[in-house]
Each structure stands twice: as C-alpha cells, then as structure tokens.
Design an enzyme around this catalytic site. Sequence first.
Site, PDB file in Angstrom:
ATOM      1  CG  PHE A 167       2.195   5.343  -8.095  1.00 20.52           C
ATOM      2  CD1 PHE A 167       2.861   6.599  -7.572  1.00 20.52           C
ATOM      3  CD2 PHE A 167       1.813   4.498  -6.859  1.00 20.52           C
ATOM      4  CE1 PHE A 167       2.928   6.995  -6.421  1.00 20.52           C
ATOM      5  CE2 PHE A 167       1.792   5.216  -5.599  1.00 20.52           C
ATOM      6  CZ  PHE A 167       2.350   6.393  -5.365  1.00 20.52           C
ATOM      7  CE  LYS A 191      -0.629  -4.354 -14.177  1.00 21.87           C
ATOM      8  NZ  LYS A 191      -1.063  -3.012 -13.865  1.00 21.87           N
ATOM      9  CD  GLU A 194      -3.453  -0.063 -12.304  1.00 23.81           C
ATOM     10  OE1 GLU A 194      -2.501  -0.546 -12.294  1.00 23.81           O
ATOM     11  OE2 GLU A 194      -4.371  -0.647 -11.376  1.00 23.81           O
ATOM     12  CB  SER A 244       0.701  -1.816  -1.663  1.00 25.11           C
ATOM     13  OG  SER A 244      -0.121  -2.400  -2.071  1.00 25.11           O
ATOM     14  CB  CYS A 299       9.661   1.469  -1.276  1.00 21.71           C
ATOM     15  SG  CYS A 299      11.139   1.253  -2.092  1.00 21.71           S
ATOM     16  CD  GLU A 399       4.682   1.946   2.431  1.00 23.59           C
ATOM     17  OE1 GLU A 399       3.718   1.544   1.718  1.00 23.59           O
ATOM     18  OE2 GLU A 399       5.846   1.964   1.869  1.00 23.59           O
TER      19      GLU A 399
HETATM   20  P1  NAD Z   1      -0.155  -1.313  -5.738  1.00 26.14           P
HETATM   21  O1  NAD Z   1       0.320  -2.542  -4.831  1.00 26.14           O
HETATM   22  O2  NAD Z   1      -1.323  -0.580  -5.754  1.00 26.14           O
HETATM   23  O3  NAD Z   1      -0.089  -1.536  -7.241  1.00 26.14           O
HETATM   24  C1  NAD Z   1       1.174  -2.098  -7.743  1.00 26.14           C
HETATM   25  C2  NAD Z   1       0.888  -3.152  -8.942  1.00 26.14           C
HETATM   26  O4  NAD Z   1      -0.187  -4.182  -8.696  1.00 26.14           O
HETATM   27  C3  NAD Z   1       0.302  -2.290  -9.835  1.00 26.14           C
HETATM   28  O5  NAD Z   1       0.693  -2.855 -11.360  1.00 26.14           O
HETATM   29  C4  NAD Z   1      -1.415  -2.744  -9.971  1.00 26.14           C
HETATM   30  O6  NAD Z   1      -1.824  -2.677 -11.145  1.00 26.14           O
HETATM   31  C5  NAD Z   1      -0.982  -4.049  -9.360  1.00 26.14           C
HETATM   32  N1  NAD Z   1      -2.441  -4.509  -8.576  1.00 26.14           N
HETATM   33  C6  NAD Z   1      -2.984  -3.672  -7.615  1.00 26.14           C
HETATM   34  N2  NAD Z   1      -4.061  -4.299  -6.897  1.00 26.14           N
HETATM   35  C7  NAD Z   1      -3.815  -5.615  -7.192  1.00 26.14           C
HETATM   36  C8  NAD Z   1      -4.417  -6.885  -6.989  1.00 26.14           C
HETATM   37  N3  NAD Z   1      -5.371  -6.734  -5.853  1.00 26.14           N
HETATM   38  N4  NAD Z   1      -4.161  -7.795  -7.457  1.00 26.14           N
HETATM   39  C9  NAD Z   1      -3.276  -7.986  -8.340  1.00 26.14           C
HETATM   40  N5  NAD Z   1      -2.454  -6.906  -8.886  1.00 26.14           N
HETATM   41  C10 NAD Z   1      -2.783  -5.611  -8.242  1.00 26.14           C
HETATM   42  O7  NAD Z   1       1.376  -0.397  -5.339  1.00 26.14           O
HETATM   43  P2  NAD Z   1       1.419   1.263  -5.955  1.00 26.14           P
HETATM   44  O8  NAD Z   1       0.511   1.985  -4.927  1.00 26.14           O
HETATM   45  O9  NAD Z   1       1.178   1.498  -7.131  1.00 26.14           O
HETATM   46  O10 NAD Z   1       2.836   1.443  -5.169  1.00 26.14           O
HETATM   47  C11 NAD Z   1       3.074   1.884  -4.033  1.00 26.14           C
HETATM   48  C12 NAD Z   1       3.629   0.713  -3.072  1.00 26.14           C
HETATM   49  O11 NAD Z   1       4.735   0.233  -3.820  1.00 26.14           O
HETATM   50  C13 NAD Z   1       4.291   1.422  -1.663  1.00 26.14           C
HETATM   51  O12 NAD Z   1       3.610   0.576  -0.830  1.00 26.14           O
HETATM   52  C14 NAD Z   1       5.823   1.358  -1.615  1.00 26.14           C
HETATM   53  O13 NAD Z   1       6.300   1.181  -0.653  1.00 26.14           O
HETATM   54  C15 NAD Z   1       5.930   0.104  -2.897  1.00 26.14           C
HETATM   55  N6  NAD Z   1       7.156  -0.009  -3.286  1.00 26.14           N
HETATM   56  C16 NAD Z   1       8.146  -0.864  -2.777  1.00 26.14           C
HETATM   57  C17 NAD Z   1       9.465  -0.722  -3.242  1.00 26.14           C
HETATM   58  C18 NAD Z   1      10.317  -1.624  -2.632  1.00 26.14           C
HETATM   59  O14 NAD Z   1      11.314  -1.873  -3.498  1.00 26.14           O
HETATM   60  N7  NAD Z   1      10.041  -2.497  -1.696  1.00 26.14           N
HETATM   61  C19 NAD Z   1       9.990   0.031  -4.360  1.00 26.14           C
HETATM   62  C20 NAD Z   1       8.639   0.982  -4.825  1.00 26.14           C
HETATM   63  C21 NAD Z   1       7.570   0.968  -4.262  1.00 26.14           C
END
Ligand code: NAD
Length: 514
Positions: A167, A191, A194, A244, A299, A399
């Site tokens: 997000f 994808k 959401e 995440s 991040c 985090e």
């Molecule tokens: P998230 O992991 O909740 O969701 C990311 C994506 O994964 C979404 O599209 C979601 O629909 C999908 N998803 C969620 N749960 C899932 C599951 N169980 N199985 C399959 N797909 C699933 O992350 P978020 O809250 O949207 O983003 C924040 C996180 O992203 C933070 O931890 C941040 O550090 C990380 N991030 C990392 C970087 C990097 O470059 N390392 C960059 C930006 C954000």
Amino acid sequence: GSLELLSRLRAVVAGDSASLLLPQLINGHFVESRADQHLSVTNPATNGEIARVPLSPLSELDEALDHAEQAFQRWRNTPVPTRARLMLSYQHLLKQHHDELAEIISHELGKTFEDAKGDVWRGIEVVEHAANIPSLLMGETVENVATGIDSYSVTQSLGVCLGITPFNFPAMIPLWMFPLSIACGNAFVLKPSEQVPLTTLRLAELFMEAGAPEGILTVVQGGRDQVNHLLAHEIPRTVSFVGSVPVGQHIYRTATDNLKRAQCFAGAKNHMVIMPDAPADQVVNALVGASVGAAGQRCMAISVAVFVGDSKALIERVRDALAEVRPGAWDDKGASYGPLISPQALERVTGWIQQGEQEGAELLLDGRGVSVAGYPDGNWLGPCLFSKVTPEMVLYREEIFGPVLCCMEAADLSEAIELINNNPYGNGTSIFTRSGGAARRFQNEIAVGQVGINVPIPVPLPFFSFTGWRGSFFGDLHAYGKQAVRFYTETKTVTARWFDDAPAEGNQPNFSIQ
Ligand code: NAD
C-alpha cells in the site's frame, strides 16, 4: 481518460457521489469483474469509503493469464527500439499527469501532496531507465572461441511476469516492476494492494494511452486468495513482490516451490548511526524527516537512531524538533505527513507504544490522541520519540511502520555496527559523521544492502538497483537497474561456426577443436 478516476473520486470525496466500483484491465480493456465479493477502499483521513475493489473470481484470473500469455507471444519479437519508444511516450504522459496521479494517491493513502508527488516522480525515473532498454539488453560476444567458431549471448524475454504490490508507494512500486519487465519483452500481470488500487488503474490507463498493445499489461484485483491462485498457476514465470515480512516469506516459498523465479522485498528496521563529530543541525533535520515523513510508512524510514558516545546530547534537540511537526490532510501545506493507512494500523502502532512504555523505554514525546481539525475520524498519530530502547523490547523487534523513532546508545562505532548486524533486517542504514575513516569502516563492515553516508534515506536511483539484504529481501536479483533486466530475461548463449562458401579445405572435419 475514459475511467475519469480523479474527477469521479473528487465527487466521492465531496460527498456528491457514491463510491466507485473498480474495474480490472484484461486483454486491453477495463472490465467489471464478475465478483460477488468486494472490499472497501477508504480515505485514511476520514475512513470514508471511496471505492470498492472486487475479489476477482479465480476463473477470471485464469482468463486474464491466458490473454497475457497470448499478448506475450505477439509482443516478444517487437523491435527493441519500439519498446523503448513506448517507454518514452509513457514517461511523457506520466509527467503530464504527474499532479493528477499524486492527488489520487493522496485520496487513497492520505500522503501529503508533496510526498505523493515524490512517489510519482520516483516511478517516472524507473520508466526513464526502462527507455534505455536497447543498451540494457546488449549481450556479449567472443570471436574465435575455437578456430572459426564464435560465441555470443542473446537476452530473451521470459513470458508472463507477476507483480504483487504493497500500500505504501502506490505509484513508485508498480513502476519498479511492469515497465522494465515489458521493455524486456514480457507481458505483466499486476495485482495491486487492495488498500490502494486506484493509482495503479490510472497508471495502467496512461500506459494504454501511451500505445501499449492489448494484453501486455493486465491488472487484476483481490487479496490473499487471488495472489495464491496466481502463484500456483503454470503461466507466470516470475514473481515480484513488495510488502511485509511474513507475506514476503510465504510468497518466496510458494513461488519457488512452484519453480518460479522470485524476488521478494520485505519489511525493515533501519538504523541511523550518529557519531559524536556529526554536524548537529544536519543530524536533527535528517532524523525528523526520515523517521516521521510519510507517517513512517516507508520501508526505508529510519526507525532507530543509534547515538554513539556523547552524541546522545542531541536527543533533546530531536525531541524539540519532532514536537514542531504535525500530521494533517493531504492539501494542508503545514502538515508534515498524513494519517496511517487504516484504523487497524493505528491500533497496532499504539499498542506497541503502550507495550514499549511497559517494557521500560522512556517515551519522550507522545503523539497519541493528536487531533486534526476537520478530520475527526482519521487515523492520526503525532510524532513519538522513545529513548532507552533495548534490543529485547518489542519496539525494537517489530517493524513499527508509524511515526515512531526509537533512540538507542552505543559506546563506540564497533558497538553500533554489532547492533545493526545482529538485527535480522538489512534494508537501509546510514551514518552521520565528519570522519572519512569511520564512514569507510561502516560502509565496509555493515551487513545492510543500502548505506547512506550523511544521507538518511539512501534509496538508489534506477540505474543502480534497490538492494535490500538479509531479512528484508528474499531472492537474488533485485529491483530496477541492471539486476532487474537480468531478473526479467533469460540469457541464451550461441556457439556458431559458418562454412565458407568457397570450395576449400576448411570444410574438412576438424577434431582438434574438442
Ligand atoms: P502486505 O504484505 O500486507 O501486502 C502486500 C501485498 O501482498 C498486497 O498486495 C496483499 O494483497 C498481498 N497479501 C497480503 N497477505 C497475503 C497472503 N497471506 N498471501 C498472499 N498475498 C498476500 O504489505 P503492506 O502492508 O501492503 O505493505 C507494507 C509493508 O511493505 C511493510 O512491511 C514495508 O516495509 C514493506 N515494503 C517493503 C519495501 C522494500 O522495498 N523492501 C518497499 C515498500 C514496502
């Protein structure tokens, strides 16, 4: 554009219209899903619904992948300069619609307008990099690997590539993925999160307007179940994920178990080391911006400040500076950052703050309960500052992903390096010092993939790669730069011998080359 997302969104935000039902992009057309389940997309400054996003039926995903595979077959032999020109047209359109994209981001994520513009701009820079695709695809040649035999490599596309985005950067992160993949000759299925699907739809619409052929970019909607279905499907060859830690681990394991190439960028805990000789004003400014900017939902945010020796005297100044900073609505020029993404995120962060206090950390600045005029229902959290944080505390282990800065102390640089290298994550880190020797040592010994020297958030520009390490990244080849081109392609090595047309002895069997 035909979706007219921003004008319709403005009407929703003004209360003049019901929330938008979001489409998918399949085979070049924006189509309504057959889904009977939808999720709410909310504006985090009000928690009002602005859109509904379908949870795509799995059969619809299969159809989308079939169309993407067919589009790939048409696209893979497109002249490389034609692909480069598509990126140039796209870059031009993105610049033209820069502010519009930023406003969409501000409505669905709450980022301040300035911050949202940065999100778009960092994405545009990747498209500029993708426009260099002819040079990036150049292979290698060696003449006379044996008598009369030459060897050369060609770089070919793979097929359909998958992207799953988080997000927190609705423009930049999708743009890390699909432009380079498509420039490499692939088709891409995205994808989006959401929680912020609108920006991606506008990015996709502009890509079509730039002249992208039907089907080379697909946008499907949904959450966990949709992702898991895509991961298990035989069509996608690669998976790019940003999000995440637990989800990144799950996606890396599942994708590789299904024999796909995967790159998964995950969470972080980024430390900034302050040496006693560091310039005080620079340190204070850098810490404030890097810790609470974007509400700490980056991040690469600095969430831990490690004060070495006497530099801990600066903690008080950091507190005073943070106390001047406040969150606010996206168009409030005095606001430094926006709300957290959801009430759940706010609850999680405030829970950790409470636990941090119970565990004995000292809360020097408490942003809980902050109010923002005109937005009583937003997910607001003022800047929070802790000192006396230790590695066992939950504040250090999790985090936080909120506007919370934890101060720790180290006797010397060795102790600071040891602390950071013992942390499971390795996304980014920085050191503030006037000493070249200290900076050089830090650069050499630190087990973190992106290092800033007197630069708080060292995000590499797109001609380098985004190189998080250890628990912050699962995979091998990273995002953008030359590494992404390797990730999105296959190398084919040709060994060739040609026979001279002239009747000659050269056509005799030659066993010596073995
Ligand atoms: P998230 O992991 O909740 O969701 C990311 C994506 O994964 C979404 O599209 C979601 O629909 C999908 N998803 C969620 N749960 C899932 C599951 N169980 N199985 C399959 N797909 C699933 O992350 P978020 O809250 O949207 O983003 C924040 C996180 O992203 C933070 O931890 C941040 O550090 C990380 N991030 C990392 C970087 C990097 O470059 N390392 C960059 C930006 C954000």
